[in-house]
Design a protein around this motif. Sequence first.
Motif, PDB file in Angstrom:
ATOM      1  N   ALA A 244       0.830  -1.204   0.000  1.00  0.00           N
ATOM      2  CA  ALA A 244       0.000   0.000   0.000  1.00  0.00           C
ATOM      3  C   ALA A 244       0.869   1.260   0.000  1.00  0.00           C
ATOM      4  O   ALA A 244       0.538   2.254  -0.668  1.00  0.00           O
ATOM      5  CB  ALA A 244      -0.926  -0.001   1.215  1.00  0.00           C
ATOM      6  N   THR A 245       1.969   1.224   0.733  1.00  0.00           N
ATOM      7  CA  THR A 245       2.898   2.355   0.734  1.00  0.00           C
ATOM      8  C   THR A 245       3.481   2.557  -0.656  1.00  0.00           C
ATOM      9  O   THR A 245       3.573   3.684  -1.161  1.00  0.00           O
ATOM     10  CB  THR A 245       4.034   2.109   1.737  1.00  0.00           C
ATOM     11  N   HIS A 246       3.867   1.452  -1.276  1.00  0.00           N
ATOM     12  CA  HIS A 246       4.433   1.525  -2.620  1.00  0.00           C
ATOM     13  C   HIS A 246       3.410   2.077  -3.609  1.00  0.00           C
ATOM     14  O   HIS A 246       3.751   2.896  -4.478  1.00  0.00           O
ATOM     15  CB  HIS A 246       4.897   0.125  -3.051  1.00  0.00           C
ATOM     16  N   LEU A 247       2.168   1.684  -3.488  1.00  0.00           N
ATOM     17  CA  LEU A 247       1.115   2.201  -4.357  1.00  0.00           C
ATOM     18  C   LEU A 247       0.987   3.712  -4.188  1.00  0.00           C
ATOM     19  O   LEU A 247       0.924   4.458  -5.175  1.00  0.00           O
ATOM     20  CB  LEU A 247      -0.218   1.521  -4.049  1.00  0.00           C
ATOM     21  N   ARG A 248       0.925   4.178  -2.949  1.00  0.00           N
ATOM     22  CA  ARG A 248       0.801   5.616  -2.698  1.00  0.00           C
ATOM     23  C   ARG A 248       1.999   6.384  -3.260  1.00  0.00           C
ATOM     24  O   ARG A 248       1.848   7.486  -3.788  1.00  0.00           O
ATOM     25  CB  ARG A 248       0.651   5.863  -1.194  1.00  0.00           C
ATOM     26  N   LEU A 249       3.182   5.791  -3.146  1.00  0.00           N
ATOM     27  CA  LEU A 249       4.375   6.446  -3.672  1.00  0.00           C
ATOM     28  C   LEU A 249       4.310   6.547  -5.195  1.00  0.00           C
ATOM     29  O   LEU A 249       4.625   7.597  -5.772  1.00  0.00           O
ATOM     30  CB  LEU A 249       5.621   5.670  -3.236  1.00  0.00           C
ATOM     31  N   ARG A 250       3.888   5.488  -5.849  1.00  0.00           N
ATOM     32  CA  ARG A 250       3.770   5.533  -7.302  1.00  0.00           C
ATOM     33  C   ARG A 250       2.734   6.561  -7.732  1.00  0.00           C
ATOM     34  O   ARG A 250       2.939   7.304  -8.709  1.00  0.00           O
ATOM     35  CB  ARG A 250       3.398   4.151  -7.863  1.00  0.00           C
ATOM     36  N   LEU A 251       1.616   6.613  -7.040  1.00  0.00           N
ATOM     37  CA  LEU A 251       0.576   7.593  -7.374  1.00  0.00           C
ATOM     38  C   LEU A 251       1.103   9.018  -7.254  1.00  0.00           C
ATOM     39  O   LEU A 251       0.856   9.868  -8.111  1.00  0.00           O
ATOM     40  CB  LEU A 251      -0.635   7.396  -6.462  1.00  0.00           C
ATOM     41  N   ALA A 252       1.843   9.278  -6.186  1.00  0.00           N
ATOM     42  CA  ALA A 252       2.395  10.617  -5.976  1.00  0.00           C
ATOM     43  C   ALA A 252       3.357  10.990  -7.095  1.00  0.00           C
ATOM     44  O   ALA A 252       3.304  12.106  -7.649  1.00  0.00           O
ATOM     45  CB  ALA A 252       3.101  10.680  -4.623  1.00  0.00           C
ATOM     46  N   LEU A 253       4.241  10.079  -7.458  1.00  0.00           N
ATOM     47  CA  LEU A 253       5.232  10.382  -8.481  1.00  0.00           C
ATOM     48  C   LEU A 253       4.603  10.468  -9.868  1.00  0.00           C
ATOM     49  O   LEU A 253       5.037  11.270 -10.712  1.00  0.00           O
ATOM     50  CB  LEU A 253       6.343   9.339  -8.452  1.00  0.00           C
ATOM     51  N   MET A 254       3.566   9.686 -10.106  1.00  0.00           N
ATOM     52  CA  MET A 254       2.879   9.787 -11.395  1.00  0.00           C
ATOM     53  C   MET A 254       2.168  11.129 -11.518  1.00  0.00           C
ATOM     54  O   MET A 254       2.116  11.718 -12.606  1.00  0.00           O
ATOM     55  CB  MET A 254       1.914   8.615 -11.570  1.00  0.00           C
ATOM     56  N   GLU A 255       1.616  11.633 -10.423  1.00  0.00           N
ATOM     57  CA  GLU A 255       1.011  12.968 -10.453  1.00  0.00           C
ATOM     58  C   GLU A 255       2.076  14.026 -10.729  1.00  0.00           C
ATOM     59  O   GLU A 255       1.850  14.976 -11.487  1.00  0.00           O
ATOM     60  CB  GLU A 255       0.291  13.258  -9.136  1.00  0.00           C
ATOM     61  N   ALA A 256       3.250  13.872 -10.103  1.00  0.00           N
ATOM     62  CA  ALA A 256       4.337  14.820 -10.339  1.00  0.00           C
ATOM     63  C   ALA A 256       4.772  14.772 -11.807  1.00  0.00           C
ATOM     64  O   ALA A 256       5.034  15.820 -12.417  1.00  0.00           O
ATOM     65  CB  ALA A 256       5.514  14.502  -9.421  1.00  0.00           C
ATOM     66  N   CYS A 257       4.845  13.590 -12.374  1.00  0.00           N
ATOM     67  CA  CYS A 257       5.231  13.455 -13.783  1.00  0.00           C
ATOM     68  C   CYS A 257       4.191  14.097 -14.701  1.00  0.00           C
ATOM     69  O   CYS A 257       4.548  14.719 -15.713  1.00  0.00           O
ATOM     70  CB  CYS A 257       5.421  11.978 -14.135  1.00  0.00           C
ATOM     71  N   GLN A 258       2.920  13.952 -14.351  1.00  0.00           N
ATOM     72  CA  GLN A 258       1.860  14.598 -15.125  1.00  0.00           C
ATOM     73  C   GLN A 258       2.017  16.117 -15.069  1.00  0.00           C
ATOM     74  O   GLN A 258       1.858  16.809 -16.079  1.00  0.00           O
ATOM     75  CB  GLN A 258       0.493  14.190 -14.566  1.00  0.00           C
ATOM     76  N   TRP A 259       2.346  16.648 -13.917  1.00  0.00           N
ATOM     77  CA  TRP A 259       2.540  18.091 -13.753  1.00  0.00           C
ATOM     78  C   TRP A 259       3.723  18.559 -14.595  1.00  0.00           C
ATOM     79  O   TRP A 259       3.675  19.604 -15.246  1.00  0.00           O
ATOM     80  CB  TRP A 259       2.758  18.408 -12.275  1.00  0.00           C
TER      81      TRP A 259
END
Length: 399
Positions: A244-259
Amino acid sequence: MNKINPKALPVAEKQHLNLGYMRLSDSAPLIVAQELGIYAKYGLDVTLHREVSWANIRDKLIAGSFDAVQMLAPMPLVITLGATGIRAPIVTGLVLSLNGNGITLAPPLWERMTELSEQPLDTRDPLATANAFATALREKGTKQAMTLATVHLFSTHTLLLRMWLKAGGIDPDSDVRIIVLPPEQMVDSLAQGVIDGFCVGEPWNSIAVAYGVGILASTGFDVWNNAPEKILGVHEAWHTRNPATHLRLRLALMEACQWLADMDNREPTIEMLSRKEYLDLPANHLRPSLTGHISQGRGATPRLQPNFHVFSRYNAGFPWRSQAEFILHQCEPLLGKVFDANRIASITQQCFRTDLYREAARLLDLPAPEKDYKTEGSHAEPFHFSENIELGSDLILKS
């Protein structure tokens, strides 16, 4: 992109994370996610640690000092194989960036290449510059007369440099000497004459150009269009304990990449990265590659290359297993062995976790390829892999 309610996600097994990164422009996703509060949005308390070498990144991830790291795309594969002297299962569910590298040569060498060339050298033509380098090398008349540097034996940089040399008819294993240096040592080593050239990530090519000690002979994009460059790496056991931690980390970084995909956000990114606590480098050294205005030499008119750094466009984050297989095949001469198809398939499936990417993409309402494999190196222009999946050109330089 969906507005995710982080409270609806599985509870993070671990909130405080230590992430390792290098002093490179494409560390932007990790830093942007911190500065924009995206980690915090997903309930993560992240401490970023800047490292000086890829060996440090590898060792601290394996030792457990880091929970996750920015990592060179080939590293999960070769570390899992034990090719770096240490064997550990490393997985990635997210490619952080494509491209971002350059091949820079000492000005006297470039001047001699220009003198020997029958046509004006065009840095947009990597085959021409590779052939010119080969002519200058033959003029030396001795084996390993030139020394080139790369950042890690098993890096996209090494593969790009070898492709470029081979295109010019040069044997990278016998005709030149290739050494490994940390990125931060490249410019000084070139200025002092320790090396004749290097392949490195930004901003170190731009710094060499700005100081007048280097000429950018070719960009990595021109050698291998949209090559996977950096990935998010974690130990397989860490992922098993902290899904679950890894999922949250990927989501955060994918949002940053989108930005970061919005070029209007690149100037704020440059300001963030230049700060002392992050890259601690002048903004004018970071600006060329992040804005896509690349100069060949000091005072030269910049060349527009908007895809110099790709963080999200072209489904950049998807960890293609076909690319992993291509990387492993390219690493075979460095490993001194040839792997059978079953071994290569097994390693790529273990390390490049397309299922993890699709899990996060579904939550963010982002498209994701349904297949793990595609034909590599055959598209000169962006193309549609499926109805809603556009990919970038992926041509690979050949002689």
